[in-house]
Design an enzyme around this catalytic site. Structure first.
Site, PDB file in Angstrom:
ATOM      1  CE  LYS A 125      -3.829  -2.286   2.258  1.00 37.50           C
ATOM      2  NZ  LYS A 125      -4.401  -2.745   3.513  1.00 37.50           N
ATOM      3  CD  GLN A 144      -3.667  -4.606   6.400  1.00 35.84           C
ATOM      4  OE1 GLN A 144      -3.751  -3.564   5.771  1.00 35.84           O
ATOM      5  NE2 GLN A 144      -4.000  -5.767   5.888  1.00 35.84           N
ATOM      6  CG  ASP A 176     -10.431  -0.715   4.768  1.00 32.11           C
ATOM      7  OD1 ASP A 176     -10.066  -1.146   3.662  1.00 32.11           O
ATOM      8  OD2 ASP A 176      -9.797  -0.870   5.818  1.00 32.11           O
TER       9      ASP A 176
END
Ligand code: GUN
Length: 304
Positions: free
Chosen positions: A53, A97, A120
């Site tokens: 990422k 995460q 997200d």
């Protein structure tokens, strides 16, 4: 022989669009978008994802701000970091995460992220907006899969779609996005009766269950489009021999390297039946990060 839907090539197209969007912001005198990534503990796969990422952010001009916390971090400390990032006007997107180490409540953390910074798309407010068909930040993987299907001209209206898997991250939002595009959608899962027969009805089959090689060629309707979201590592040789019967090279790799990546679909078998299939790796995987960066850009432009 069917078409291979190249996710890497489409991810590159999406990333180029994001890069141009970042440039446009800078040309207007605005700062670069900033993504805060919170990594708790030592899960090796999570470290790889976060590294990927960060590298992708650098490519498109997004600032990435990494926050690493020890595996034994108390929930209150994680809450405090999220509160701090929510309040920081220099942070546009926040990603915690997953999975979190044992003892930490992932839902509580995800619900604490400001919906405006929830890149997200996991916050209940954003899930609710998706359910209502309203604009909001949407989960990265299904958004990017929809973008891939649109790019390849897959006409979804009236299509019979089967989504295999009911996760909050992929299955449920994917089903809603397909429904929004007027597909007739079935969500199938591990308790579905006669799963092969349900899958065989699908003009579009999206597999997102995390079971290597579950979907056999005989489960696929001739001419169907198959999107394989699963990314699994197979090490067991007997399992490999069964699921790679139509892919001798994969079996060779497994034997030579002790493991190989494969999707939820038996790619070699699918290629003989379907009209188009996403490979693993190189299919949906690269698209997810592209979706995340597109969301980060969108979050940064919310005040525009
Ligand atoms: N871990 C595996 N996939 C994801 C994802 O899409 N988002 C987050 N936050 N963590 C993950």
């Amino acid at each position: 022989m069917s078409q291979v839907l190249d996710g890497k090539a489409h991810a590159d197209r999406m990333l180029e669009e994001v890069r141009q969007g970042v440039e446009a912001r800078l040309a207007q005198g605005k700062r670069a978008p900033a993504l805060a990534v919170v990594l708790v503990g030592d899960d090796p796969a999570s470290h790889v994802y976060v590294r990927n990422k960060t590298a992708a952010c650098a490519k498109v001009g997004i600032r990435s701000l990494e926050h690493r916390l020890a595996a034994d971090t108390p929930q209150a400390a994680l809450d405090a970091l999220i509160d701090q990032l929510n309040a920081d006007p220099g942070v546009d997107g926040i990603l915690v995460q997953l999975p979190l180490p044992q003892g930490l409540d992932a839902k509580r953390a995800l619900h604490r992220i400001s919906p405006a910074k929830d890149v997200d798309g996991f916050h209940p407010v954003n899930q609710g907006l998706l359910l209502e068909g309203l604009p909001g930040l949407r989960p990265c993987t299904p958004t990017a899969c929809m973008s891939l299907l649109a790019h390849h001209g897959v006409a979804l209206k009236g299509l019979r779609a089967v989504v295999l898997g009911r996760s909050e991250i992929v299955g449920k939002p994917m089903a809603l996005m397909l429904l929004e595009q007027h597909a007739t959608v079935t969500i199938a899962h591990s308790r579905t009766k006669d799963l092969p027969a349900v899958c065989r009805e699908a003009d579009l089959l999206v597999a997102a269950v995390g079971r290597p090689g579950l979907v056999e060629g005989s489960w696929i309707k001739p001419g169907a489009v198959v999107v394989d979201v699963g990314i699994n590592r197979v090490e067991d040789e007997a399992l490999g021999a069964a699921i790679f019967a139509a892919e001798p090279k994969k079996l060779e790799t497994l034997r030579a390297k002790g493991g190989v990546l494969c999707g939820d679909v038996r790619f070699g078998e699918a290629m003989a039946v379907a009209s188009a299939v996403t490979p693993v790796p190189g299919g949906v995987g690269p698209l997810t990060i592209a979706g995340l960066l597109a969301n980060t850009l969108a979050a940064s432009n919310q005040d525009a």
